[in-house]
Design a protein around this motif. Structure first.
Motif, PDB file in Angstrom:
ATOM      1  N   ALA A   1     -42.475  32.573  41.921  1.00 26.70           N
ATOM      2  CA  ALA A   1     -42.816  33.008  43.177  1.00 26.70           C
ATOM      3  C   ALA A   1     -44.266  33.897  43.310  1.00 26.70           C
ATOM      4  O   ALA A   1     -44.561  34.088  44.109  1.00 26.70           O
ATOM      5  N   LYS A   2     -44.644  34.353  42.206  1.00 29.38           N
ATOM      6  CA  LYS A   2     -45.678  35.203  42.131  1.00 29.38           C
ATOM      7  C   LYS A   2     -46.995  34.584  42.391  1.00 29.38           C
ATOM      8  O   LYS A   2     -47.199  33.431  42.009  1.00 29.38           O
ATOM      9  N   VAL A   3     -47.925  35.141  43.382  1.00 26.75           N
ATOM     10  CA  VAL A   3     -48.896  34.357  43.764  1.00 26.75           C
ATOM     11  C   VAL A   3     -50.161  35.597  43.429  1.00 26.75           C
ATOM     12  O   VAL A   3     -49.951  36.991  43.475  1.00 26.75           O
ATOM     13  N   PRO A   4     -51.273  35.408  43.327  1.00 28.46           N
ATOM     14  CA  PRO A   4     -52.458  36.260  43.072  1.00 28.46           C
ATOM     15  C   PRO A   4     -52.636  36.829  44.675  1.00 28.46           C
ATOM     16  O   PRO A   4     -52.696  36.288  45.741  1.00 28.46           O
ATOM     17  N   VAL A   5     -53.035  38.057  44.579  1.00 34.28           N
ATOM     18  CA  VAL A   5     -53.459  38.586  46.077  1.00 34.28           C
ATOM     19  C   VAL A   5     -55.053  38.733  45.981  1.00 34.28           C
ATOM     20  O   VAL A   5     -55.554  39.990  45.308  1.00 34.28           O
ATOM     21  N   ASN A   6     -55.615  38.012  46.346  1.00 37.64           N
ATOM     22  CA  ASN A   6     -57.064  37.845  46.334  1.00 37.64           C
ATOM     23  C   ASN A   6     -57.921  37.547  47.450  1.00 37.64           C
ATOM     24  O   ASN A   6     -59.255  37.089  47.373  1.00 37.64           O
ATOM     25  N   GLY A   7     -57.443  37.645  48.672  1.00 39.42           N
ATOM     26  CA  GLY A   7     -58.118  37.458  50.020  1.00 39.42           C
ATOM     27  C   GLY A   7     -57.679  36.086  50.513  1.00 39.42           C
ATOM     28  O   GLY A   7     -57.834  35.964  51.794  1.00 39.42           O
ATOM     29  N   SER A   8     -57.071  35.332  49.707  1.00 43.93           N
ATOM     30  CA  SER A   8     -56.591  33.898  50.392  1.00 43.93           C
ATOM     31  C   SER A   8     -55.155  34.020  50.952  1.00 43.93           C
ATOM     32  O   SER A   8     -54.562  34.996  50.584  1.00 43.93           O
ATOM     33  N   PRO A   9     -54.911  33.516  52.169  1.00 44.61           N
ATOM     34  CA  PRO A   9     -53.604  33.573  52.645  1.00 44.61           C
ATOM     35  C   PRO A   9     -52.457  33.070  51.698  1.00 44.61           C
ATOM     36  O   PRO A   9     -52.857  32.214  50.990  1.00 44.61           O
ATOM     37  N   ILE A  10     -51.488  33.901  51.842  1.00 43.67           N
ATOM     38  CA  ILE A  10     -50.062  33.484  51.212  1.00 43.67           C
ATOM     39  C   ILE A  10     -49.353  32.520  52.301  1.00 43.67           C
ATOM     40  O   ILE A  10     -49.064  33.111  53.130  1.00 43.67           O
ATOM     41  N   THR A  11     -49.345  31.231  52.058  1.00 39.15           N
ATOM     42  CA  THR A  11     -48.705  30.226  52.715  1.00 39.15           C
ATOM     43  C   THR A  11     -47.455  29.994  52.417  1.00 39.15           C
ATOM     44  O   THR A  11     -47.069  29.461  51.161  1.00 39.15           O
TER      45      THR A  11
END
Length: 149
Positions: free
Chosen positions: A135-145
């Motif tokens: 489930a982890k995703v980078p928090v880098n300015g891109s939306p989490i969809t």
């Protein structure tokens, strides 16, 4: 590698739901883009049905235990919903959520334990409950969809 059983998914989502049940209702928000907050975009929401219960975790140690951000909001009138995750500052995050269509405070399941309400998680799809690694995703300015199941 064995595939997790569906009841484990229910337990994971129920745990998230229990944590989300403690969340205060959301207030009106400024557009997330103007606040420089990570943006969560949900797709496949059942418009106007119940509430969305959302939890964001900032580490493997806190996953499904202590969210860094949680909120319960009324389901929007549209099938897509955007929310600013202001306060989420970790370099990675994992999001779990479900749409409590009947507002009973828990995720409903069918007779064999499969969720009967829309749910979703960030990251890559897996059979069974999501793990931190899935489930982890980078928090880098891109939306989490997230597309609800």
């Amino acid at each position: 590698m064995s595939t997790p059983k569906m009841p484990a998914l229910v337990l994971t989502l129920a745990l998230s739901a229990g944590l989300l049940g403690l969340a205060a209702p959301a207030r009106a928000q400024t557009a997330p883009e103007t606040l420089n907050c990570p943006v969560l975009e949900l797709q496949g929401v059942k418009p106007g049905e119940g509430t969305l219960r959302i939890a964001v975790y900032g580490s493997a140690e806190s996953f499904n235990k202590k969210p860094v951000f949680s909120v319960t909001v009324a389901a929007p009138a549209a099938s897509t919903y955007r929310l600013g995750l202001c306060g989420v500052s970790s370099p990675e995050a994992a999001v779990t959520l479900f749409q409590d269509t009947n507002d009973n405070g828990r995720m409903d399941t069918n007779i064999i334990g499969i969720p009967s309400e829309p749910w979703g998680a960030s990251g890559r799809p897996v059979m069974g409950p999501p793990s931190w690694d899935a489930a982890k995703v980078p928090v880098n300015g891109s939306p989490i969809t997230i597309k609800l199941n």
